[in-house]
Motif scaffolding. Structure first.
Motif, PDB file in Angstrom:
ATOM      1  N   PHE A 117       0.929  -1.159   0.100  1.00 56.40           N
ATOM      2  CA  PHE A 117      -0.014  -0.217  -0.011  1.00 56.40           C
ATOM      3  C   PHE A 117       0.874   1.143   0.097  1.00 56.40           C
ATOM      4  O   PHE A 117       1.956   1.190   0.661  1.00 56.40           O
ATOM      5  CB  PHE A 117      -0.967   0.203   1.201  1.00 56.40           C
ATOM      6  N   PHE A 123       0.065   5.606  -0.008  1.00 52.46           N
ATOM      7  CA  PHE A 123      -1.129   6.729   0.078  1.00 52.46           C
ATOM      8  C   PHE A 123      -0.275   7.910  -0.552  1.00 52.46           C
ATOM      9  O   PHE A 123       0.741   8.565   0.050  1.00 52.46           O
ATOM     10  CB  PHE A 123      -1.555   7.165   1.734  1.00 52.46           C
ATOM     11  N   THR A 135      -0.045  11.888  -2.056  1.00 48.60           N
ATOM     12  CA  THR A 135      -0.434  13.113  -1.601  1.00 48.60           C
ATOM     13  C   THR A 135       0.144  14.139  -2.639  1.00 48.60           C
ATOM     14  O   THR A 135       1.290  13.680  -3.150  1.00 48.60           O
ATOM     15  CB  THR A 135      -0.380  13.776  -0.205  1.00 48.60           C
ATOM     16  N   TYR A 193      -5.532  13.323  -3.152  1.00 47.00           N
ATOM     17  CA  TYR A 193      -4.853  11.939  -2.636  1.00 47.00           C
ATOM     18  C   TYR A 193      -5.630  10.669  -3.026  1.00 47.00           C
ATOM     19  O   TYR A 193      -6.591  10.548  -3.462  1.00 47.00           O
ATOM     20  CB  TYR A 193      -4.897  11.996  -0.787  1.00 47.00           C
ATOM     21  N   ASP A 194      -4.545   9.585  -3.256  1.00 48.27           N
ATOM     22  CA  ASP A 194      -5.030   8.519  -3.700  1.00 48.27           C
ATOM     23  C   ASP A 194      -4.405   7.314  -2.657  1.00 48.27           C
ATOM     24  O   ASP A 194      -3.389   7.658  -2.262  1.00 48.27           O
ATOM     25  CB  ASP A 194      -4.552   7.997  -5.059  1.00 48.27           C
ATOM     26  N   CYS A 195      -4.990   6.019  -2.275  1.00 44.28           N
ATOM     27  CA  CYS A 195      -4.590   5.047  -1.703  1.00 44.28           C
ATOM     28  C   CYS A 195      -4.478   3.801  -2.749  1.00 44.28           C
ATOM     29  O   CYS A 195      -5.506   3.390  -3.392  1.00 44.28           O
ATOM     30  CB  CYS A 195      -5.532   4.580  -0.547  1.00 44.28           C
ATOM     31  N   CYS A 240      -2.829   0.390  -4.094  1.00 46.07           N
ATOM     32  CA  CYS A 240      -2.230  -1.027  -3.529  1.00 46.07           C
ATOM     33  C   CYS A 240      -1.649  -2.117  -4.828  1.00 46.07           C
ATOM     34  O   CYS A 240      -2.485  -2.065  -5.849  1.00 46.07           O
ATOM     35  CB  CYS A 240      -3.186  -1.880  -2.886  1.00 46.07           C
ATOM     36  N   GLU A 292      -5.218   1.802  -8.191  1.00 47.92           N
ATOM     37  CA  GLU A 292      -5.713   2.965  -7.405  1.00 47.92           C
ATOM     38  C   GLU A 292      -7.129   2.485  -6.761  1.00 47.92           C
ATOM     39  O   GLU A 292      -7.956   2.355  -7.544  1.00 47.92           O
ATOM     40  CB  GLU A 292      -5.728   4.027  -8.314  1.00 47.92           C
ATOM     41  N   PHE A 328      -8.649   4.098  -3.667  1.00 45.78           N
ATOM     42  CA  PHE A 328      -9.387   5.052  -3.227  1.00 45.78           C
ATOM     43  C   PHE A 328      -8.932   6.254  -3.872  1.00 45.78           C
ATOM     44  O   PHE A 328      -7.491   6.443  -3.977  1.00 45.78           O
ATOM     45  CB  PHE A 328      -9.423   4.892  -1.504  1.00 45.78           C
ATOM     46  N   SER A 329      -9.708   7.314  -4.084  1.00 46.14           N
ATOM     47  CA  SER A 329      -9.444   8.476  -4.554  1.00 46.14           C
ATOM     48  C   SER A 329     -10.216   9.574  -4.086  1.00 46.14           C
ATOM     49  O   SER A 329     -11.563   9.618  -3.971  1.00 46.14           O
ATOM     50  CB  SER A 329      -9.274   8.536  -6.023  1.00 46.14           C
ATOM     51  N   ILE A 364     -13.865  11.163  -0.331  1.00 42.75           N
ATOM     52  CA  ILE A 364     -12.811  10.003  -0.929  1.00 42.75           C
ATOM     53  C   ILE A 364     -13.835   8.850  -1.467  1.00 42.75           C
ATOM     54  O   ILE A 364     -14.921   8.586  -0.765  1.00 42.75           O
ATOM     55  CB  ILE A 364     -11.958   9.361   0.110  1.00 42.75           C
TER      56      ILE A 364
END
Length: 297
Positions: A128, A130, A132, A176-178, A180, A184, A186-187, A233
């Protein structure tokens, strides 16, 4: 001097690359397949340099360098490139020369493809990150203007507001994006909640005060009454399932997926629209007369 690289750099582009561990043993056919692979992501080509043999880079000779562009580089230059990439003898360098965004767009899937082909990534590991401080703006080569990288309501980093006119590319956003394993999941972003900040962004995007008032006046007026800071998000549930199930395509985890051409195999959409439906929606479809058009020209 390799004129292809020089021309791209002089034109404001970059040369980006990556190291392929053990890539010196890769066949010409496999290297060519990688060139074909990156071309589907917009790359004009792929430059390879295989560093054969064993030992230190200082012992590298011209005969140890296998590359279609080897004659344009000295041994010292190749060794320097290898050091920059963290490569050693037995490895292979792969490089793309283009505008920065285009080079990154091509190398990202190439890196993941190589990790899969060479089994460099452990499928049982969920890595993962994150992300920014994305750029607020992107330069559109086709429209020749700045566009919103995320959307026009994403808040800029207030520390960078002074750069909006002088150096737009340096303005960071609160997006921001998460991510994995390269997906992508989460955004989101912090939204603008101050009228003067929103108007400054609109101006940089080429939206006049009159147009901004006509299209977004209700929102700009609401900001004057003390709209609170707010953020959002969104989760890509289909992508999350694809990662967990080790699928390479989200269509494998969607109940009714579309094809690559966006058609729906189940309903047959898109299909023809009746005249009654067009009339109900007040849409008129006209077909240009080629002969008349050519005559007018």
């Amino acid at each position: 001097e390799f004129k292809v690289f020089r021309g791209v750099i002089d034109g404001g582009g970059v040369v980006r690359g990556l190291n392929v561990p053990g890539g010196a043993e890769m066949s010409r056919k496999k290297v060519d397949s990688l060139t074909t692979f990156v071309q589907q992501y917009g790359a004009k080509g792929l430059v390879s340099m295989q560093l054969r043999g064993e030992g230190e880079l200082d012992s590298l000779t011209a005969d140890d360098i296998k590359s279609p562009v080897a004659k344009f580089f000295t041994v010292e230059q190749v060794a320097s490139l290898a050091r920059l990439a963290g490569a050693k003898r037995g490895d292979m360098l792969l490089m793309v020369a283009d505008k920065e965004a285009a080079a990154n767009k091509a190398l990202d899937p190439l890196r993941r493809e190589l990790a899969s082909r060479l089994e460099l990534a452990d499928p049982d590991v969920l890595a993962f990150v994150f992300v920014t401080d994305y750029p607020l703006l992107d330069w559109s080569e086709t429209e020749e203007r700045w566009t919103a990288a995320h959307h026009p309501f994403t808040s800029p980093n207030l520390e960078d507001l002074a750069l909006m006119e002088s150096d737009p590319a340096a303005v960071r956003s609160h997006a921001y994006d998460c991510v994995c394993n390269g997906w992508e999941l989460f955004s989101g972003s912090i939204r603008i909640h101050q009228r003067e900040v929103q108007e400054a962004v609109f101006q940089r995007l080429g939206i006049s005060p009159e147009e901004a008032e006509r299209r977004f006046g209700h929102m700009l007026e609401a900001f004057e009454f003390g709209a609170p800071p707010h953020a959002g998000i969104g989760a890509g549930i289909d992508r999350l399932l694809a990662v967990l199930l080790r699928e390479s395509d989200i269509r494998e985890v969607i109940a009714f997926p579309k094809t690559k051409s966006a058609s729906d195999p189940m309903t047959g959409a898109p299909t023809a629209i009746s005249d009654e439906q067009l009339a109900e929606l007040h849409i008129a479809v006209t077909v240009a007369d080629d002969d008349a058009t050519e005559g007018d020209a």
